[in-house]
Design a protein around this motif. Structure first.
Motif, PDB file in Angstrom:
ATOM      1  N   HIS A  89       4.700  -2.331  -7.124  1.00 18.92           N
ATOM      2  CA  HIS A  89       4.821  -1.434  -5.994  1.00 18.92           C
ATOM      3  C   HIS A  89       6.196  -0.762  -5.971  1.00 18.92           C
ATOM      4  CE1 HIS A  89       3.377  -0.071  -2.125  1.00 18.92           C
ATOM      5  NE2 HIS A  89       4.565  -0.330  -1.616  1.00 18.92           N
ATOM      6  N   GLY A 149      -7.557  -4.405  -3.474  1.00 21.92           N
ATOM      7  CA  GLY A 149      -6.245  -4.205  -2.886  1.00 21.92           C
ATOM      8  C   GLY A 149      -5.175  -3.686  -3.825  1.00 21.92           C
ATOM      9  N   ARG A 150      -5.472  -3.589  -5.127  1.00 23.56           N
ATOM     10  CA  ARG A 150      -4.450  -3.120  -6.057  1.00 23.56           C
ATOM     11  C   ARG A 150      -4.719  -1.686  -6.493  1.00 23.56           C
ATOM     12  NH1 ARG A 150      -3.974  -7.817 -10.479  1.00 23.56           N
ATOM     13  NH2 ARG A 150      -6.131  -7.146 -10.739  1.00 23.56           N
ATOM     14  N   VAL A 151      -3.697  -0.858  -6.421  1.00 20.34           N
ATOM     15  CA  VAL A 151      -3.824   0.518  -6.873  1.00 20.34           C
ATOM     16  C   VAL A 151      -3.840   0.512  -8.400  1.00 20.34           C
ATOM     17  CG1 VAL A 151      -2.746   2.786  -6.918  1.00 20.34           C
ATOM     18  CG2 VAL A 151      -2.629   1.397  -4.856  1.00 20.34           C
ATOM     19  N   GLU A 185     -13.826  -0.738  -0.327  1.00 22.52           N
ATOM     20  CA  GLU A 185     -13.418  -0.073  -1.556  1.00 22.52           C
ATOM     21  C   GLU A 185     -14.657   0.283  -2.368  1.00 22.52           C
ATOM     22  OE1 GLU A 185     -11.037  -3.039  -3.423  1.00 22.52           O
ATOM     23  OE2 GLU A 185      -9.494  -3.015  -1.869  1.00 22.52           O
ATOM     24  N   GLU A 233       1.488   4.948   1.843  1.00 24.99           N
ATOM     25  CA  GLU A 233       0.453   4.522   2.788  1.00 24.99           C
ATOM     26  C   GLU A 233      -0.900   5.100   2.375  1.00 24.99           C
ATOM     27  OE1 GLU A 233      -1.429   2.701   5.834  1.00 24.99           O
ATOM     28  OE2 GLU A 233       0.603   2.339   5.092  1.00 24.99           O
ATOM     29  N   LYS A 264      -2.891   3.371  -0.458  1.00 29.79           N
ATOM     30  CA  LYS A 264      -3.673   2.174  -0.105  1.00 29.79           C
ATOM     31  C   LYS A 264      -5.136   2.499   0.133  1.00 29.79           C
ATOM     32  CE  LYS A 264      -0.128  -0.311   2.448  1.00 29.79           C
ATOM     33  NZ  LYS A 264       0.190  -0.629   3.840  1.00 29.79           N
ATOM     34  N   HIS A 265      -5.403   3.740   0.586  1.00 27.80           N
ATOM     35  CA  HIS A 265      -6.778   4.100   0.926  1.00 27.80           C
ATOM     36  C   HIS A 265      -7.488   4.834  -0.201  1.00 27.80           C
ATOM     37  CE1 HIS A 265      -6.487   2.668   4.994  1.00 27.80           C
ATOM     38  NE2 HIS A 265      -5.301   3.233   5.081  1.00 27.80           N
ATOM     39  N   ASP A 266      -6.845   4.876  -1.371  1.00 24.25           N
ATOM     40  CA  ASP A 266      -7.453   5.572  -2.499  1.00 24.25           C
ATOM     41  C   ASP A 266      -8.747   4.881  -2.906  1.00 24.25           C
ATOM     42  OD1 ASP A 266      -7.716   6.132  -5.598  1.00 24.25           O
ATOM     43  OD2 ASP A 266      -6.408   7.677  -4.782  1.00 24.25           O
ATOM     44  N   GLY A 312     -11.574  -1.371   5.494  1.00 25.49           N
ATOM     45  CA  GLY A 312     -10.869  -1.288   4.210  1.00 25.49           C
ATOM     46  C   GLY A 312     -11.786  -1.406   3.011  1.00 25.49           C
ATOM     47  N   VAL A 341      -8.707   2.105  -5.468  1.00 23.99           N
ATOM     48  CA  VAL A 341      -8.205   0.768  -5.154  1.00 23.99           C
ATOM     49  C   VAL A 341      -9.288  -0.260  -5.479  1.00 23.99           C
ATOM     50  CG1 VAL A 341      -7.582  -0.781  -3.263  1.00 23.99           C
ATOM     51  CG2 VAL A 341      -6.592   1.507  -3.366  1.00 23.99           C
TER      52      VAL A 341
END
Lengths: 378, 378
Positions: free
Chosen positions: A352, A331-333, B97, A320, A323-325, B95, A328
């Motif tokens: 994932h 939307g993709r790490v 980025e 979880e 996702k907030h990194d 959200g 990102v």
């Protein structure tokens, strides 16, 4: 005094990182040589002040500068917008001007908040850190990243602000607790793993000397790690073309772990060590890293006294947080993966499920050392 | 659509200022052409939103972007650390980025706080303002200065953060109140006074057309002022070598006046007009500016509907404020003086008594138009 200067090549914002034992005694003279004059703000924390404050202030005064001591809380508690705002108020109280230098004496948190305060005071005043932890010496103090944390995540507020001079006095490591020192070696290992296979071999061969803090090994490794960082920063100051992103090896999972475990539970370098262990697992699964090199990568970290498995946190909590990194994109790490050792690349397409499996295999209970090649990752 | 592109030459941070009538309808397409994708944050204030929000959002949506509307208070109330922090929270809620663009639609205060929030969110995200006041179009939106105010002074907290694109839709000036428009012309007059004698003659000859908002005169003057600013910024991005400091003509006293009169009493451009009037007085006293050119400088400002004398504030209050100006270096206030018209230079050695006399001679009761050559200023 012996020492060496490592140039961070950034055009008209280039600066030197000076590395050597006992350099703090010369800090004032070197600041003066770089243009500091009159009143300078010296940001530090109480524990660091007790160890090195007097040496620093004397050196500053001897150079004809007038140090104004500003104290910030110890550790991550310093890295808040409120502390940065308080530094601004105290700078104004002291009549600070656009040309007033802000110095930071301490670890990464002192440097990050002092640097951020310097970056945003009157749109930026000169900044010069003297990092006193290994982690800050080899990583945080080079490259101009400054920032503070928000409750939702680390470094969510910050700015790029290159320093005028970075002074690395290796003697400050003598008093550093072993756990903090090990956390710093994690970043040195990272530098080697992503960019310098030969340095990695030297690190493997000198782990015992490192653990015993032998000056020659410490000096060579610290300078080499700084040189790698300086080169990468010179090519990608603002983290835009992907080169600098390689320095985030281990950091994607590392940051998520720090948050999931509760800030302060894991040291940053410890979290990065676990993150590198997870990334090596993923790289091996994807075939970039041989099983032997996965083992070598993890083994050096363990021998340095670093954790390589997840602490008591749920894999879902870590996912979880990912996702907030900040890293990102759409939307993709993005993951930095090594393979072979000494070569790193950026991957936006790591499935994932593979991340989940790698995390699960490296929980404290799991057996991360058993590769599971061939499993499908839809 | 007619229009022109003015390049701000800053190496890999170069960008265009696009100037023309009706450009807001093309904002989305131009943002997309510069690399904006997906969700974008659109910062604006309620009054601007009512006038131009729908046009902007439609244009953004038509380009395939997804505008997230973020409202800030109107006027200087927007320029606080708390509003910037609130923008950060809302960006996180949405959200956002590291690649998320922040757009600003509004006057200088909207641009300053949105730009500062963009500069410090995740160490800087792309920023693109569409300034809707003349002041912001010719001044604030070009050059990357962002910031917020503290109770002790304006712009004490801020950062340099160059935008990706500046869109100047001259049609937004149609709805601008006359007083705000005049305040903007002060910055156009400033650009001419410090850098372009020919532009100043054109301004003198076209004051009537300007006051009647005739598109041709407006367009030529706005574009010329932006071109001057772009050139200066290109030579001195960070206000370091003195070139950019020339843009502060009228601002030293202007900032002090804004504060002394109470923020919001004088518009920024009005304060700058008075500041230029005071600086012209000083320049004439020192022999840089002829009495004729002092009169011409002041006369254009008056014909544009701008104040050129101090409002009801004490000279001492203004002098006290001057001490805290960001442009103070080693305790000395630096003044930009013109002489002849079209040429400006920086002076760190203006006698305090001369500043006091110039202020006193331009109080509402005083007679600033009577030169007092030959008086001693110890």
């Amino acid at each position: 005094l012996t020492g060496e200067s490592i140039r961070v090549p950034l055009g008209d914002r280039s600066y030197d990182v000076e590395v050597g034992r006992g350099l703090l005694k010369e800090w004032g003279a070197r600041l003066h040589a770089c243009g500091a004059r009159g009143r300078v703000a010296l940001v530090t924390s109480t524990p660091v002040d007790e160890l090195h404050g007097e040496t620093a202030r004397r050196s500053i005064r001897e150079a004809g500068l007038d140090p104004l001591a500003l104290s910030v809380p110890d550790g991550e508690a310093a890295k808040t917008p409120a502390v940065a705002a308080e530094l601004h108020e105290r700078l104004l109280d002291a009549g600070a001007e656009r040309g007033t230098w802000v110095l930071a004496l301490g670890g990464g948190t002192v440097g990050d908040v002092a640097g951020y305060a310097a970056a945003t005071f009157m749109r930026g005043v000169p900044f010069a850190p003297a990092p006193t932890t290994l982690l800050a010496q080899v990583d945080a103090s080079v490259g101009g990243k400054t920032g503070v944390n928000l409750p939702r995540g680390k470094n969510l507020v910050g700015a790029f602000h290159q320093p005028e001079l970075v002074l690395v006095d290796l003697a400050t490591l003598d008093t550093l607790p072993g756990r903090q020192l090990a956390a710093g070696w994690a970043e040195v290992a990272k530098a080697a793993l992503i960019a310098d296979a030969e340095l990695f071999r030297y690190l493997e061969s000198s782990v015992d000397a490192v653990v015993e803090r032998r000056p020659e090994a410490v000096s060579r490794l610290v300078a080499s790690a700084i040189r790698i960082k300086a080169e990468v920063v010179g090519e990608d100051e603002r983290d835009l073309n992907g080169r600098r992103a390689l320095l985030n090896f281990g950091h994607t999972v590392g940051h998520a772990l720090e948050g999931a475990a509760g800030y302060g539970t894991l040291l940053h370098g410890e979290a990065v060590a676990i993150g590198m262990s997870v990334a090596s697992r993923i790289a091996c699964e994807l075939g970039f890293l041989s099983p032997e090199d996965e083992t070598r990568s993890r083994s050096v970290l363990e021998r340095l006294g670093l954790p390589v498995r997840l602490p008591a946190v749920s894999v879902d909590a870590v996912l979880e947080r990912l996702k907030h990194d900040k890293k990102v994109r759409e939307g993709r790490v993005r993951f930095v993966l090594t393979g072979p050792i000494g070569v790193a690349s950026l991957h936006a397409d790591v499935p994932h499920s593979l991340v989940r499996d790698a995390l699960a295999s490296l929980t404290s209970a799991g057996d991360g050392m058993t590769p599971s090649h061939g499993e499908p990752h839809p």
